[in-house]
Motif scaffolding. Structure first.
Motif, short mmCIF file in Angstrom:
data_model
loop_
_atom_site.label_atom_id
_atom_site.label_comp_id
_atom_site.label_asym_id
_atom_site.label_seq_id
_atom_site.Cartn_x
_atom_site.Cartn_y
_atom_site.Cartn_z
N GLN A 332 0.79 -1.22 0.00
CA GLN A 332 0.00 0.00 0.00
C GLN A 332 0.83 1.28 0.00
O GLN A 332 2.00 1.29 0.37
CB GLN A 332 -0.92 0.01 1.23
N HIS A 333 0.16 2.37 -0.42
CA HIS A 333 0.71 3.72 -0.37
C HIS A 333 -0.33 4.71 0.12
O HIS A 333 -1.55 4.51 -0.08
CB HIS A 333 1.21 4.17 -1.75
N ASP A 334 0.13 5.77 0.73
CA ASP A 334 -0.63 6.98 1.04
C ASP A 334 -1.91 6.78 1.85
O ASP A 334 -2.98 7.24 1.44
CB ASP A 334 -0.96 7.71 -0.28
N PHE A 346 -4.19 3.77 -1.21
CA PHE A 346 -3.97 3.14 -2.51
C PHE A 346 -3.41 1.75 -2.27
O PHE A 346 -2.34 1.59 -1.70
CB PHE A 346 -3.01 3.96 -3.37
N ASP A 347 -4.16 0.75 -2.69
CA ASP A 347 -3.81 -0.66 -2.50
C ASP A 347 -3.17 -1.16 -3.80
O ASP A 347 -3.87 -1.56 -4.72
CB ASP A 347 -5.07 -1.45 -2.15
N ASN A 348 -1.85 -1.14 -3.87
CA ASN A 348 -1.16 -1.39 -5.13
C ASN A 348 -1.38 -2.78 -5.70
O ASN A 348 -1.51 -2.95 -6.91
CB ASN A 348 0.33 -1.14 -4.97
N TYR A 349 -1.40 -3.81 -4.83
CA TYR A 349 -1.49 -5.19 -5.32
C TYR A 349 -2.76 -5.91 -4.89
O TYR A 349 -2.97 -7.07 -5.24
CB TYR A 349 -0.28 -6.00 -4.82
N GLY A 350 -3.62 -5.24 -4.13
CA GLY A 350 -4.74 -5.94 -3.50
C GLY A 350 -5.87 -6.35 -4.41
O GLY A 350 -6.78 -7.05 -3.97
N ALA A 384 -3.78 0.11 -12.45
CA ALA A 384 -2.65 -0.79 -12.24
C ALA A 384 -1.38 0.03 -12.02
O ALA A 384 -0.88 0.67 -12.93
CB ALA A 384 -2.47 -1.73 -13.43
N SER A 385 -0.87 -0.03 -10.79
CA SER A 385 0.40 0.64 -10.48
C SER A 385 1.11 -0.18 -9.41
O SER A 385 0.62 -0.30 -8.29
CB SER A 385 0.16 2.07 -10.01
N THR A 386 2.25 -0.73 -9.76
CA THR A 386 2.95 -1.61 -8.83
C THR A 386 3.64 -0.82 -7.72
O THR A 386 3.79 -1.33 -6.61
CB THR A 386 4.00 -2.45 -9.57
N ILE A 387 4.09 0.39 -8.02
CA ILE A 387 4.75 1.22 -7.01
C ILE A 387 4.21 2.64 -7.08
O ILE A 387 3.49 3.00 -8.01
CB ILE A 387 6.29 1.22 -7.17
N ARG A 388 4.54 3.42 -6.04
CA ARG A 388 4.08 4.81 -5.91
C ARG A 388 2.54 4.84 -5.89
O ARG A 388 1.93 3.90 -5.45
CB ARG A 388 4.66 5.69 -7.02
N SER A 389 1.97 5.95 -6.32
CA SER A 389 0.53 6.19 -6.42
C SER A 389 -0.06 6.73 -5.11
O SER A 389 0.44 6.43 -4.02
CB SER A 389 -0.24 4.96 -6.88
N ASP A 390 -1.12 7.49 -5.25
CA ASP A 390 -1.78 8.11 -4.10
C ASP A 390 -3.20 8.48 -4.49
O ASP A 390 -3.63 8.27 -5.63
CB ASP A 390 -1.00 9.36 -3.65
#
Length: 462
Positions: A332-334, A346-350, A384-390
């Protein structure tokens, strides 16, 4: 030739001895090499001299090789991805559904902060090359071999009403990749700079105090965690004055290890041993959020640790982790504390690689972990974003989402309708089909800014 000649026989025997000696020597060298390899491996695993030194030399060599390759080609770094669509700029604009206000965004293509209107017109921008900042700073030289300017971008920025901006710089293809904090005026002139390995995010308290993440290599051994790498990259929370002076520095691994939530660190995966927490969020909990959030108080800090899928609250006064949890998210991010006490992240892989993408944005109740709202894109516009994002919950209930890998910003309604969409107009690479990441985006209140910042300058098309 007389095969019974004694002299000839002596010569043959000597030749046989020579060949035999060579074979024996070769076997001995090979066996010695294998023995050295096995002993070196055992010493490395057991961390006896010179095992750790051998390991560090190998890791250093690999890092230098990777850095060399990424320095040669910026399009081979994680700042650029294959474009998913040919669209550029604003692709959806449904004014009756949108939240009013300009949008702030940062791109992986350059160290620039853009402020655009709903049509994609540039209202204002701030640009400063990393090399220009430190060459004019008395602390220049604190970073021995930074990446070239082509590899350094602005990860996060905050704009003040008068047009000043605070920004974090990061360098792609480097470790540590945190490149410091800078405050610029509205004309992109340096006001101050903090030469620390700042990365990912920062937040600003009501009194102007800045809370920022930094990281650095650490080599000590922590009781109960002898298995984590040495050296390793560890995160810190650094507190800066409004003038950029360091006031306090809190080591986050030990803060978590010394808390009642220590067991969460036992979930560090094998690939995370050299970067065991990977903090990626710092958010000041304000009075409005604290009013309904049961696990934090005003002035405390929300943190996110990607490698252990954990979000936590830290008290910067006592340096204690007062709350931490895992939940139905991955990488996750942010995480943002909302006024209603829920958490948006933001749940990158969930989303587990479903047809609409691997990522989603979720709002959940921190008491029960129940997901109360989510957006996971569509088959036509996957998220779809594996890294970063918010993401950002807007005043009208919409959610502004940064899909970093896709170079896209999307504003969605509570029902999941797209109210506005903007695709990074920049392209690069040998075939012109790679798109730079969206590093960070934010919708701003136009009434909070100097009106002179809101006059269109140019159409952002490239």
């Amino acid at each position: 030739m007389n095969i019974h000649d004694p002299k000839q026989k002596q010569v043959d025997v000597g030749g046989a001895h020579t060949r035999s000696d060579k074979l024996f020597y070769a076997a001995f060298v090979a066996a010695l090499g294998i023995l050295i390899f096995l002993v070196g491996s055992l010493l490395t695993v057991a961390e006896y001299f010179p095992g750790p030194q051998i390991s560090r030399a190998l890791e250093g060599g690999k890092a230098l090789y990777a850095r060399y390759n990424q320095t040669k080609d910026v399009y081979g770094t994680d700042l650029w991805y294959p474009e998913r669509r040919k669209d550029k700029g604003v692709t959806v604009k449904r004014e009756h559904l949108m939240q009013e206000g300009p949008t702030l965004y940062m791109s992986g293509s350059e160290p620039t902060v853009y402020l655009i209107d709903a049509d994609g017109n540039v209202l204002h921008s701030w640009t400063k090359q990393f090399s220009e900042i430190w060459s004019a700073d008395p602390d220049a030289g604190w970073m021995k071999e930074p990446q070239p300017d082509s590899h350094v971008y602005i990860r996060r920025a905050h704009v003040f009403p008068n047009g000043d901006v605070v920004a974090i710089y990061e360098g792609a293809g480097d470790t540590p990749y945190g490149y410091g904090v800078v405050k610029l005026d509205r004309d992109s002139q340096v006001i101050w700079s903090y030469p620390g390995r700042a990365h990912h995010q920062f937040d600003i308290g009501p009194d102007g105090t800045i809370y920022v993440l930094t990281h650095e290599f650490i080599e000590d051994e922590i009781d109960g965690f002898a298995h984590i790498a040495k050296p390793r990259l560890e995160d810190f929370l650094v507190i800066l004055s409004p003038e950029g002076k360091e006031l306090k520095k809190i080591r986050l691994f030990t803060a978590l290890a010394d808390s009642e939530f220590r067991q969460l660190l036992y979930t560090i995966s094998s690939w995370g041993l050299a970067d065991p927490t990977h903090a990626n969020t710092v958010e000041y909990i304000g009075d409005e959020a604290a009013a309904n959030f049961p696990f934090g108080e005003e002035g405390q800090i929300m943190l996110s640790f990607r490698e252990i899928n954990t979000i936590a609250v830290l008290d910067p006064e006592t340096e204690e982790v007062t709350w931490a949890t895992i939940g139905p998210w991955l990488g996750q991010h942010d995480p943002d504390v909302l006024p209603n006490g829920n958490i948006l992240l933001f749940d990158n892989y969930g989303n587990f690689n479903r047809p609409n993408g691997i990522s989603r944005v979720i709002e959940f109740d921190p008491k029960t972990k129940e997901i109360l709202w989510e957006y996971a894109g569509t088959a036509q516009s996957p998220l779809a974003s594996t890294i970063r994002s918010d993401q950002q919950r807007l005043a009208n209930g919409n959610t502004l989402i940064t899909e970093s890998d896709g170079g896209r910003i999307v504003e969605v309604t509570p029902d999941g309708e797209i109210a506005w969409e903007f695709v990074n107009p920049v392209r690069g690479g040998p075939d012109g089909d790679r798109i730079p990441i969206m590093a960070w985006t934010e919708r701003l209140d136009p009434d909070s800014l100097d009106p002179s910042l809101l006059q269109p300058r140019q159409q952002l098309t490239q």
